[in-house]
Design an enzyme around this catalytic site. Structure first.
Site, PDB file in Angstrom:
ATOM      1  N   LYS A   1      10.371 -11.114  11.705  1.00 50.38           N
ATOM      2  CA  LYS A   1      11.203  -9.994  11.255  1.00 50.38           C
ATOM      3  C   LYS A   1      12.445  -9.888  12.134  1.00 50.38           C
ATOM      4  O   LYS A   1      12.356 -10.002  13.358  1.00 50.38           O
ATOM      5  CB  LYS A   1      10.415  -8.687  11.309  1.00 50.38           C
ATOM      6  CG  LYS A   1       9.486  -8.461  10.145  1.00 50.38           C
ATOM      7  CD  LYS A   1       8.904  -7.055  10.197  1.00 50.38           C
ATOM      8  CE  LYS A   1       8.061  -6.759   8.966  1.00 50.38           C
ATOM      9  NZ  LYS A   1       7.518  -5.385   8.991  1.00 50.38           N
TER      10      LYS A   1
ATOM     11  N   GLU B   1      -4.437   2.956   0.828  1.00 46.29           N
ATOM     12  CA  GLU B   1      -4.505   4.389   0.558  1.00 46.29           C
ATOM     13  C   GLU B   1      -5.876   4.834   0.064  1.00 46.29           C
ATOM     14  O   GLU B   1      -6.368   5.905   0.437  1.00 46.29           O
ATOM     15  CB  GLU B   1      -3.430   4.785  -0.451  1.00 46.29           C
ATOM     16  CG  GLU B   1      -2.008   4.607   0.029  1.00 46.29           C
ATOM     17  CD  GLU B   1      -1.435   3.220  -0.234  1.00 46.29           C
ATOM     18  OE1 GLU B   1      -0.252   3.013   0.068  1.00 46.29           O
ATOM     19  OE2 GLU B   1      -2.188   2.350  -0.729  1.00 46.29           O
TER      20      GLU B   1
ATOM     21  N   ARG C   1      -1.931   6.526  -5.445  1.00 43.88           N
ATOM     22  CA  ARG C   1      -2.751   5.312  -5.459  1.00 43.88           C
ATOM     23  C   ARG C   1      -4.211   5.598  -5.101  1.00 43.88           C
ATOM     24  O   ARG C   1      -5.064   4.731  -5.269  1.00 43.88           O
ATOM     25  CB  ARG C   1      -2.169   4.283  -4.491  1.00 43.88           C
ATOM     26  CG  ARG C   1      -0.675   4.064  -4.643  1.00 43.88           C
ATOM     27  CD  ARG C   1      -0.166   2.912  -3.813  1.00 43.88           C
ATOM     28  NE  ARG C   1      -0.029   1.716  -4.622  1.00 43.88           N
ATOM     29  CZ  ARG C   1       0.156   0.501  -4.132  1.00 43.88           C
ATOM     30  NH1 ARG C   1       0.199   0.315  -2.838  1.00 43.88           N
ATOM     31  NH2 ARG C   1       0.282  -0.534  -4.929  1.00 43.88           N
TER      32      ARG C   1
END
Length: 633
Positions: free
Chosen positions: A281, A367, A395
């Site tokens: 990243k 979730e 979700r």
């Protein structure tokens, strides 16, 4: 543009890219990375993830015949290089702005965006559907899913892997693993394995061997175990092989030539393939490499110095209010547990995670698990607090109903980013939580009007014997000082903030109360801070209706099934007829922009609310005058 990025500026589509010699690709990668750094610095946007996928994006579009071959990006944080290479280079500076480029891939924006995304872990399912459709239609096009190691933590990704591995469908899953760095030696060795395992000779021997050994079960099992043992020693691919994928990698995701060669080999293979690509990243920009979390989605910054331009702060955000409350309540109560599905920074949990590490749980992008995990904690007498965005709570709806509400377990849901969030657009707007939560039994739902009320409601939720939700918006509040003392509010009781004499009453749910206050003063209307969406203060609603000629309900939620609908149901049940205007988010998706522009688009900014209320109230008064005239004549 031409002077600074001569190669990049000559490419208007992936077709142009594919006409380049492979030897020019490292040069293109360098230009594209610099273009992203300078292009995003002016307004901000998703940053570190895209820098890490520059070479991978180039290689995928170079090898695959996009858009005929389907390329599906997971989440979309990593898709900025993809947007630049697919004809949207000149519009990059407009990303996240009203009328500008969408922050994530969008099917309405480009034919190269094969699947709209925003939430994570959908890419493998979508790409498998596309690959299966190609097989059904007799089309030779290929489908590729690019998924990050973070998104792979969600159960949906494994459901898709499990299904795909059982099918003969031609599908490539690229695992973009950006959670580790690679030294030169490891990278070279990894590239060697990747090229070997993606080659036609290996594939032919592997498949031919399986056919021969299928007639000799004992020998076949021995060979399978030997292959797994060998791969398990040198490659992290045993899990994917067990799921039916041919594992290839890891390969250095910043060696564009190695990526191209490997992808060219992979494209010739049949059946489910998984290519493990290791990236970094923030690659190529030192500040982002050093702190990819900070640079995940920065605002405007100086690209030369790496200095972020701080936005003017008008006070603590609601996320910070929540984080401080959680630390305070945890210090007083050792049974408090903090849970987040991979949103520590966004939800305001950084300080809590440092002060109470043994009571802090980041369950990754999961979730559903977060909610049921909280339910399990609650059954044993602990007090779990789930910090979650409104758009992500969707979700875990089944778990919220069956695992928490049905069993009446005391779980506190701190629902952040409720209402219009702004720049992340339609996939992230928290427009629906009141509508989908209000119908669940045993659930208490609160909507604070300001910062102090948010703190007191969170405390109130923690004192209840069943599940409770406190929903609050993104950003800062009206500037109300927050009391250190925590006091539980009477459940289901609204608060009259202003008594008016005009015959109009405004019933407000949540932080739009400040804008409504000014309208109430201008029209001499009664103003009610409803506070609780469930249980609704039915007694007060009936009393207010009995004393006023008309009412307006105001909420930052979809009008369909929201808090205003709850008021309407109370009136209908009591046979009460009164003119009623229901203001909220209209029945359409609100696209990206600033939070202020999104509120304006929904008619919920101060100007829009005032215009709607005053226009409607004028009509009510005209009708009243007409009735009086008719009676007088």
């Amino acid at each position: 543009m031409t002077d600074k990025y001569p190669l990049l500026s000559s490419l208007d589509s992936p077709a142009d890219l594919r006409r380049l010699s492979v030897t020019r690709l490292p040069e293109l990668a360098a230009e594209l990375r610099q273009f992203l750094i300078h292009g995003i610095s002016g307004r901000g946007g998703h940053f570190a993830s895209g820098l890490g996928t520059v070479e991978l994006t180039i290689a995928l579009h170079y090898v695959y015949d996009t858009p005929r071959d389907r390329l599906v990006w997971d989440v979309g944080h990593q898709a900025y290089p993809h947007k630049v290479l697919t004809g949207r280079r000149e519009r990059l500076s407009s990303i996240k702005q009203p009328g500008g480029l969408a922050p994530f891939p969008s099917r309405t924006e480009s034919e190269y965006d094969t699947f709209g995304v925003g939430h994570s872990s959908t890419s493998i399912s979508a790409a498998l559907g596309m690959a299966t459709a190609a097989a059904q239609l007799g089309d030779s096009r290929r489908a590729v899913a690019v998924i990050g190691d973070g998104a792979l933590t969600a159960g949906m990704a494994f459901e898709a892997l499990n299904h795909a591995g059982s099918l003969p469908t031609d599908l490539l899953v690229v695992l973009n693993d950006n959670n580790m760095s690679i030294s030169e030696n490891v990278g070279a060795l990894s590239n060697h394995f990747a090229r070997a395992l993606s080659g036609r000779v290996y594939a032919h021997l592997r498949e031919s061997g399986k056919k021969i050994l299928s007639q000799m079960p004992t020998v076949r099992e021995l060979a399978r175990r030997s292959e797994e043992h060998l791969k398990g020693m040198v490659l992290p691919g045993t899990l994917f092989e067990e799921m039916g994928f041919n594992y290839i990698g890891p390969v250095d995701g910043h060696d564009v030539n190695a990526l191209v060669k490997t992808l060219q080999n992979v494209r010739k293979l049949h059946g489910p393939q998984l290519l493990h690509v290791v990236t970094r990243k923030g690659k190529g920009y030192a500040p982002a490499e050093a702190d990819p979390i900070k640079w995940h989605g920065p605002g405007p910054f100086d690209p030369a110095s790496g200095t972020l331009f701080k936005e003017k702060s008008t006070g603590p955000s609601y996320s910070q209010i929540f984080g401080q409350w959680l630390c305070d309540i945890a210090a007083a109560d050792p049974k408090i547990i903090g849970i987040t599905p991979a949103m520590r920074e966004g939800s305001g949990l950084v300080e809590f995670s440092k002060r109470f590490p043994e009571r802090y749980f980041d369950v990754a992008i999961a979730e559903q698990h977060a909610v049921t995990f909280a339910a399990g904690l609650a059954t044993e007498g602990l007090k779990p607090v789930v910090a979650i965005y409104s758009t992500f709570l969707q979700r875990a709806y089944d778990q919220l109903i069956h695992d928490v509400a049905l069993q009446q377990l005391p779980v506190v849901f701190a629902v952040d980013r409720a209402g219009l969030v702004g720049s992340d657009g339609a996939t992230h707007q928290g427009n629906y939580d009141l509508s989908y939560l209000r119908c669940i039994p045993n659930l208490v739902i609160m909507a604070p009007a300001d910062e102090n009320e948010c703190r007191q409601m969170l405390y109130t939720a923690s004192t209840l014997c069943g599940p409770a939700v406190v929903r609050y918006p993104r950003g800062t509040g009206p500037g109300v000082s927050v009391a250190a003392q925590m006091t539980a509010l009477p459940v289901g009781r609204a608060q009259i903030r202003r008594e008016g004499r005009s015959g109009l009453a405004l019933l407000v749910f949540g932080t739009l109360l400040e804008a409504a206050q000014k309208i109430a003063e201008r029209l001499d209307a009664t103003l009610v801070n409803m506070r609780f969406v469930k249980p609704l203060d039915e007694e007060l609603v009936i009393d207010v209706v009995g004393r006023h000629r008309a009412i307006v309900t105001i909420e930052e939620n979809a009008t369909a099934g929201g808090a205003g609908s709850a008021v309407g149901e109370v009136l209908a049940a009591g046979g009460l007829l009164v003119p009623r205007l229901q203001l909220g988010i209209p029945d359409r998706f609100i696209e990206h922009g600033s939070r202020e522009s999104c509120l304006a688009a929904a008619g919920l900014d101060a100007t829009g609310l005032s215009a709607s209320v005053e226009r409607w109230w004028a009509l009510q008064n005209q009708e009243q005058e007409c009735l009086r005239s008719a009676c007088g004549s």
